[in-house]
Design an enzyme around this catalytic site. Structure first.
Site, PDB file in Angstrom:
ATOM      1  N   ASN A   1      39.175  44.753  22.397  1.00 29.65           N
ATOM      2  CA  ASN A   1      39.317  45.228  23.782  1.00 29.65           C
ATOM      3  C   ASN A   1      38.908  44.062  24.668  1.00 29.65           C
ATOM      4  O   ASN A   1      37.831  43.503  24.494  1.00 29.65           O
ATOM      5  CB  ASN A   1      38.393  46.439  23.991  1.00 29.65           C
ATOM      6  CG  ASN A   1      38.322  46.867  25.450  1.00 29.65           C
ATOM      7  OD1 ASN A   1      39.124  46.449  26.276  1.00 29.65           O
ATOM      8  ND2 ASN A   1      37.344  47.718  25.755  1.00 29.65           N
ATOM      9  N   GLY A   2      39.768  43.665  25.607  1.00 30.00           N
ATOM     10  CA  GLY A   2      39.447  42.532  26.477  1.00 30.00           C
ATOM     11  C   GLY A   2      40.642  41.608  26.589  1.00 30.00           C
ATOM     12  O   GLY A   2      41.757  41.972  26.211  1.00 30.00           O
TER      13      GLY A   2
ATOM     14  N   LYS B   1      41.221  54.511  32.222  1.00 33.79           N
ATOM     15  CA  LYS B   1      40.006  55.047  32.828  1.00 33.79           C
ATOM     16  C   LYS B   1      39.012  53.936  33.178  1.00 33.79           C
ATOM     17  O   LYS B   1      38.591  53.813  34.312  1.00 33.79           O
ATOM     18  CB  LYS B   1      39.372  56.070  31.883  1.00 33.79           C
ATOM     19  CG  LYS B   1      38.145  56.748  32.463  1.00 33.79           C
ATOM     20  CD  LYS B   1      38.494  57.631  33.637  1.00 33.79           C
ATOM     21  CE  LYS B   1      37.292  58.241  34.313  1.00 33.79           C
ATOM     22  NZ  LYS B   1      37.638  58.744  35.649  1.00 33.79           N
TER      23      LYS B   1
ATOM     24  N   ARG C   1      40.450  57.133  28.026  1.00 34.07           N
ATOM     25  CA  ARG C   1      40.359  55.796  28.607  1.00 34.07           C
ATOM     26  C   ARG C   1      41.736  55.262  28.989  1.00 34.07           C
ATOM     27  O   ARG C   1      41.835  54.302  29.745  1.00 34.07           O
ATOM     28  CB  ARG C   1      39.700  54.841  27.602  1.00 34.07           C
ATOM     29  CG  ARG C   1      38.260  55.214  27.286  1.00 34.07           C
ATOM     30  CD  ARG C   1      37.744  54.392  26.125  1.00 34.07           C
ATOM     31  NE  ARG C   1      37.560  52.997  26.460  1.00 34.07           N
ATOM     32  CZ  ARG C   1      36.459  52.470  26.971  1.00 34.07           C
ATOM     33  NH1 ARG C   1      35.445  53.246  27.244  1.00 34.07           N
ATOM     34  NH2 ARG C   1      36.370  51.184  27.230  1.00 34.07           N
TER      35      ARG C   1
ATOM     36  N   GLU D   1      48.644  58.627  42.086  1.00 34.88           N
ATOM     37  CA  GLU D   1      48.362  58.264  40.698  1.00 34.88           C
ATOM     38  C   GLU D   1      48.683  59.376  39.697  1.00 34.88           C
ATOM     39  O   GLU D   1      49.051  59.080  38.568  1.00 34.88           O
ATOM     40  CB  GLU D   1      46.943  57.724  40.508  1.00 34.88           C
ATOM     41  CG  GLU D   1      45.837  58.715  40.663  1.00 34.88           C
ATOM     42  CD  GLU D   1      44.462  58.091  40.507  1.00 34.88           C
ATOM     43  OE1 GLU D   1      44.311  57.144  39.747  1.00 34.88           O
ATOM     44  OE2 GLU D   1      43.527  58.582  41.160  1.00 34.88           O
TER      45      GLU D   1
ATOM     46  N   CYS E   1      41.550  49.935  26.375  1.00 32.94           N
ATOM     47  CA  CYS E   1      41.490  50.013  24.916  1.00 32.94           C
ATOM     48  C   CYS E   1      40.194  50.678  24.456  1.00 32.94           C
ATOM     49  O   CYS E   1      39.143  50.489  25.056  1.00 32.94           O
ATOM     50  CB  CYS E   1      41.533  48.629  24.310  1.00 32.94           C
ATOM     51  SG  CYS E   1      42.956  47.682  24.848  1.00 32.94           S
TER      52      CYS E   1
ATOM     53  N   HIS F   1      51.788  52.867  65.957  1.00 35.11           N
ATOM     54  CA  HIS F   1      51.927  51.415  65.798  1.00 35.11           C
ATOM     55  C   HIS F   1      52.823  51.071  64.609  1.00 35.11           C
ATOM     56  O   HIS F   1      52.814  49.937  64.133  1.00 35.11           O
ATOM     57  CB  HIS F   1      50.544  50.766  65.658  1.00 35.11           C
ATOM     58  CG  HIS F   1      49.675  50.996  66.855  1.00 35.11           C
ATOM     59  ND1 HIS F   1      49.926  50.425  68.077  1.00 35.11           N
ATOM     60  CD2 HIS F   1      48.588  51.780  67.029  1.00 35.11           C
ATOM     61  CE1 HIS F   1      49.028  50.838  68.957  1.00 35.11           C
ATOM     62  NE2 HIS F   1      48.194  51.667  68.329  1.00 35.11           N
TER      63      HIS F   1
ATOM     64  N   GLU G   1      41.782  58.363  49.990  1.00 37.48           N
ATOM     65  CA  GLU G   1      41.490  58.909  48.670  1.00 37.48           C
ATOM     66  C   GLU G   1      42.500  59.999  48.302  1.00 37.48           C
ATOM     67  O   GLU G   1      42.966  60.074  47.158  1.00 37.48           O
ATOM     68  CB  GLU G   1      40.040  59.441  48.652  1.00 37.48           C
ATOM     69  CG  GLU G   1      39.584  60.108  47.380  1.00 37.48           C
ATOM     70  CD  GLU G   1      39.661  59.232  46.132  1.00 37.48           C
ATOM     71  OE1 GLU G   1      39.915  58.029  46.222  1.00 37.48           O
ATOM     72  OE2 GLU G   1      39.498  59.797  45.033  1.00 37.48           O
TER      73      GLU G   1
ATOM     74  N   LYS H   1      44.933  59.847  45.055  1.00 33.31           N
ATOM     75  CA  LYS H   1      44.982  60.904  44.034  1.00 33.31           C
ATOM     76  C   LYS H   1      46.420  61.372  43.837  1.00 33.31           C
ATOM     77  O   LYS H   1      46.884  61.517  42.710  1.00 33.31           O
ATOM     78  CB  LYS H   1      44.135  62.122  44.435  1.00 33.31           C
ATOM     79  CG  LYS H   1      42.636  61.987  44.364  1.00 33.31           C
ATOM     80  CD  LYS H   1      42.060  61.931  42.989  1.00 33.31           C
ATOM     81  CE  LYS H   1      41.914  60.523  42.497  1.00 33.31           C
ATOM     82  NZ  LYS H   1      40.686  59.831  42.774  1.00 33.31           N
TER      83      LYS H   1
ATOM     84  N   TRP I   1      45.762  49.639  25.339  1.00 31.80           N
ATOM     85  CA  TRP I   1      46.349  49.697  26.681  1.00 31.80           C
ATOM     86  C   TRP I   1      46.930  48.302  26.901  1.00 31.80           C
ATOM     87  O   TRP I   1      46.202  47.319  26.986  1.00 31.80           O
ATOM     88  CB  TRP I   1      45.262  50.014  27.705  1.00 31.80           C
ATOM     89  CG  TRP I   1      45.770  50.282  29.086  1.00 31.80           C
ATOM     90  CD1 TRP I   1      46.287  51.443  29.562  1.00 31.80           C
ATOM     91  CD2 TRP I   1      45.798  49.357  30.181  1.00 31.80           C
ATOM     92  NE1 TRP I   1      46.638  51.297  30.885  1.00 31.80           N
ATOM     93  CE2 TRP I   1      46.352  50.045  31.287  1.00 31.80           C
ATOM     94  CE3 TRP I   1      45.410  48.026  30.346  1.00 31.80           C
ATOM     95  CZ2 TRP I   1      46.524  49.433  32.532  1.00 31.80           C
ATOM     96  CZ3 TRP I   1      45.588  47.422  31.581  1.00 31.80           C
ATOM     97  CH2 TRP I   1      46.144  48.126  32.661  1.00 31.80           C
TER      98      TRP I   1
HETATM   99  C1  F6R Z   1      41.278  56.462  40.848  1.00 34.38           C
HETATM  100  C2  F6R Z   1      40.356  55.787  39.969  1.00 34.38           C
HETATM  101  C3  F6R Z   1      40.246  54.306  40.063  1.00 34.38           C
HETATM  102  C4  F6R Z   1      38.770  53.868  39.853  1.00 34.38           C
HETATM  103  C5  F6R Z   1      38.680  52.335  39.795  1.00 34.38           C
HETATM  104  C6  F6R Z   1      37.243  51.868  39.698  1.00 34.38           C
HETATM  105  O1  F6R Z   1      41.261  57.840  40.645  1.00 34.38           O
HETATM  106  O2  F6R Z   1      39.724  56.393  39.159  1.00 34.38           O
HETATM  107  O3  F6R Z   1      40.752  53.830  41.264  1.00 34.38           O
HETATM  108  O4  F6R Z   1      38.018  54.375  40.897  1.00 34.38           O
HETATM  109  O5  F6R Z   1      39.393  51.863  38.697  1.00 34.38           O
HETATM  110  O6  F6R Z   1      36.629  52.391  38.576  1.00 34.38           O
HETATM  111  P1  F6R Z   1      35.056  52.469  38.460  1.00 34.38           P
HETATM  112  O7  F6R Z   1      34.576  53.427  39.479  1.00 34.38           O
HETATM  113  O8  F6R Z   1      34.787  52.924  37.054  1.00 34.38           O
HETATM  114  O9  F6R Z   1      34.534  51.083  38.722  1.00 34.38           O
END
Ligand code: F6R
Length: 608
Positions: A97-98, A603, A27, A488, A2, A504, A481, A485, A72
């Site tokens: 937000n929260g 985000k 966000r 997501e 949010c 395995h 990673e 990527k 959100w």
């Molecule tokens: C994936 C991504 C998330 C963040 C995770 C932690 O692309 O962005 O997996 O890495 O939510 O976020 P931060 O780094 O802000 O603590």
């Protein structure tokens, strides 16, 4: 997650609120809304679409005070009735937000006292609670303070009242919120990017702060209700850094910003001839001398950075290292070691699970703490004794890219500093590492030149349902990673395995429909990896190999090679990340997904 914007200004605040919301879109959100006071009434507009749709609905709305929100969903589906602001009895409007943990109990109490609930959100109880105090004759500030005392959970809120058009009250505990002090008014926002068009003068609020903003100034009260002064700081965030410029998406822009982001993060070190602990804070030398191990806590991509760092820390610095997913660590019974350095890694510095894990570690007696973070004034930075700021600049795309590679750079510096302090680095080795770090931005630039080839490769993935990523050793976290990527942003199911694990179990998945993407650096495990790739080929699996120079993996039928320009030794994971980011990006383009705002994701994950 949010986003909140609020304003008390000398002219119509609606354009300011809408532009603020637009800047907070990154966000992640599923609905948006705003409310202003006009002629003694609250005028509210909400939409389940994008901010641009809210803008379309707002043409006839105006007011000199207002609050706005991107939601959100946590409690209740994304819908107009659940969108913020929420209004109590046409008098009090609130954005939040929260998460309020005791909302069910409060909801029952308030319903019994005649309050009607028109949404499924936890937020609605906040508005009604404030209203219940307001109608007893308390001012908006006191009514909000009284309501907050009854809440359990995390919040950043903005509140206005229909019959008090000169006052906005806001508060924060556990969720980010800051104050903007401008020439034309006073503002609140979840982060500074929302306020750049109106001011750069900001006050970062502390946990528990409650603020009253009026036409003649603002007053801040701390968690105990005492009036306090907080420093007004000038934000250095540039307006251009949050604009898209020549790029199609923020993710593409941020992938391309990596050479500069790495150069900025490494600037102080690369300009000197030797490494000093001071880059992690004044107390770093003493702290590092007192530790016998490292515990890394992080989530998602930041967790993957921690997994790479474990290899470096154990191999180069000889320091034992554990890496834990923050959301798990906070709830498991672990054996604390006060001699351990707790390292939290986070792009945003506001991730609720990482914050909670850090607090949990502190409660267990860990006092040595270090934040590796991209946001200077964030909660995690403030909560840790030591810090190293990654200087990636604002990351807007939901998928983390430049934040990850700069986290790796910072973690490599930590490794070198600890190795040096422990006598494990000769002067010559130190100089060699510094030279390799100086070369890193241009090495990264060379890898970016693979972009056109990767764009073509991505076409082969457009109709795939699944993908398997393989890596070994230091590059297994890079495979993780890459898979994260891809899933997501393109919604293709992707999994990563250490290549030696194939036989395995996951080898059962391999057939001609399963693309297998392999990270193949020219390191000690290369020959082992080649055998693993043979296992895939023998089952008809299609291989996509990102191979360093001189790996001698040949392009044959069913084996596609992407040639990396060079082998970067210990820094290779940083370079090998980039083609996987580009692959995910171009596959997402093929699939037509919302690259910068993938469905269901946010985000800054500021709720548990
Ligand atoms: C994936 C991504 C998330 C963040 C995770 C932690 O692309 O962005 O997996 O890495 O939510 O976020 P931060 O780094 O802000 O603590």
């Amino acid at each position: 997650m949010c986003g909140i914007v609020g304003a008390v200004a000398q002219s119509n605040v609606v354009p300011i609120l809408l532009e603020g919301l637009r800047r907070l879109e990154y966000r992640g959100y599923d609905s948006a809304g705003l409310v202003v006071v006009h002629d003694g009434k609250l005028e509210r507009i909400r939409s389940t679409g994008r901010v641009v749709e809210l803008t379309g609905k707002s043409t006839n709305t105006q007011g000199l005070i207002g609050i706005a929100h991107t939601r959100w969903a946590t409690h209740g589906i994304p819908s107009e009735r659940n969108a913020h602001p929420h209004i109590s009895k046409n008098q009090i409007a609130v954005v939040h937000n929260g998460i309020i943990e005791n909302y069910e109990e409060l909801r029952s109490l308030l319903a019994a006292n005649g309050y009607e609930f028109t949404s499924d959100t936890d937020t609605e109880v906040i508005g009604h609670l404030i209203h219940s105090h307001y109608v007893q004759g308390k001012k908006l500030l006191e009514a909000t303070q009284a309501a907050l005392a009854e809440l359990v959970g995390a919040y950043a809120i903005g509140v206005i009242a229909a019959d008090d058009p000169d006052r906005l009250v806001c508060a924060r505990r556990g969720s980010p919120l800051l104050l903007g002090v401008g020439d034309s008014g006073l503002f609140i926002a979840s982060d500074v990017s929302a306020l750049l068009p109106v001011t750069r003068q900001v006050v970062y609020l502390e946990e528990g702060d409650v603020v009253e903003l009026g036409r003649s100034g603002y007053r801040i009260y701390d968690a105990a209700g005492k009036k306090v002064d907080r420093v007004v700081q000038t934000s250095e965030l540039s307006n251009e850094s949050v604009q898209l410029g020549e790029y199609r998406h923020y993710m593409q822009k941020e992938i391309h910003e990596q050479p500069q982001a790495l150069a900025n993060t490494l600037e102080s070190v690369c300009n000197s001839q030797s490494l000093v602990p001071g880059i992690f804070g004044a107390e770093a030398a003493a702290t590092f001398a007192d530790i016998d191990s490292i515990l890394i806590l992080a989530c998602g991509t930041s967790f993957h950075a921690g997994l790479v760092a474990r290899f470096w820390l154990e191999e180069i610095a000889g320091v034992r290292c554990n890496v834990e997913v923050a959301s798990e660590y906070r709830y498991r019974t672990s054996v604390p070691n006060p001699k351990s350095l707790v390292v939290v890694i986070s792009q945003s510095g506001e991730t609720a699970d990482t914050q909670a894990a850090l607090n949990h570690a502190k409660l267990l007696g860990h006092s040595h703490t270090l934040a590796i973070c991209n946001v200077p004034e964030s909660a995690l930075v403030r909560l840790c004794k030591l810090r190293m700021l990654t200087r990636a600049g604002p990351e807007i795309g939901v998928a983390s890219t430049k934040a990850f590679t700069t986290q790796l750079a910072a973690l490599f510096l930590l490794t070198l500093v600890l190795a040096k302090q422990r006598g494990r680095l000769t002067e010559q080795q130190e100089l060699q590492h510094l030279n390799e770090l100086r070369h890193l931005p241009s090495a990264t630039q060379m890898v970016l030149e693979l972009e056109p080839q990767i764009a073509v490769l991505a076409e082969k993935f457009a109709n795939k349902q699944h993908a398997l990523f393989l890596g070994r050793g230091l590059h297994y976290p890079i495979a993780l990673e890459g898979a994260l990527k891809l899933k997501e942003i393109s919604y293709i199911h992707a999994e990563a395995y250490p290549a030696g694990e194939l036989k395995h179990g996951p080898l059962a998945l391999v057939d001609q429909y399963m693309p297998v993407i392999s990270v193949a650096p020219n390191d000690a495990l290369l020959e082992k990896l080649k055998s693993n790739l043979q296992e895939v080929r023998a089952r008809g699996g299609e291989l996509y190999v990102f191979a360093d120079a001189n790996t001698h993996i040949r392009e044959v039928d069913g084996v596609h090679i992407m040639q990396m320009p060079e082998h970067a030794g210990y820094l290779s994971p940083i370079l090998h990340t980039i083609p996987l980011q580009l692959l995910a990006y171009y596959v997402a383009l093929q699939k037509g997904t919302d690259v910068d705002k993938p469905r269901n994701l946010a985000k800054s994950v500021t709720v548990e």
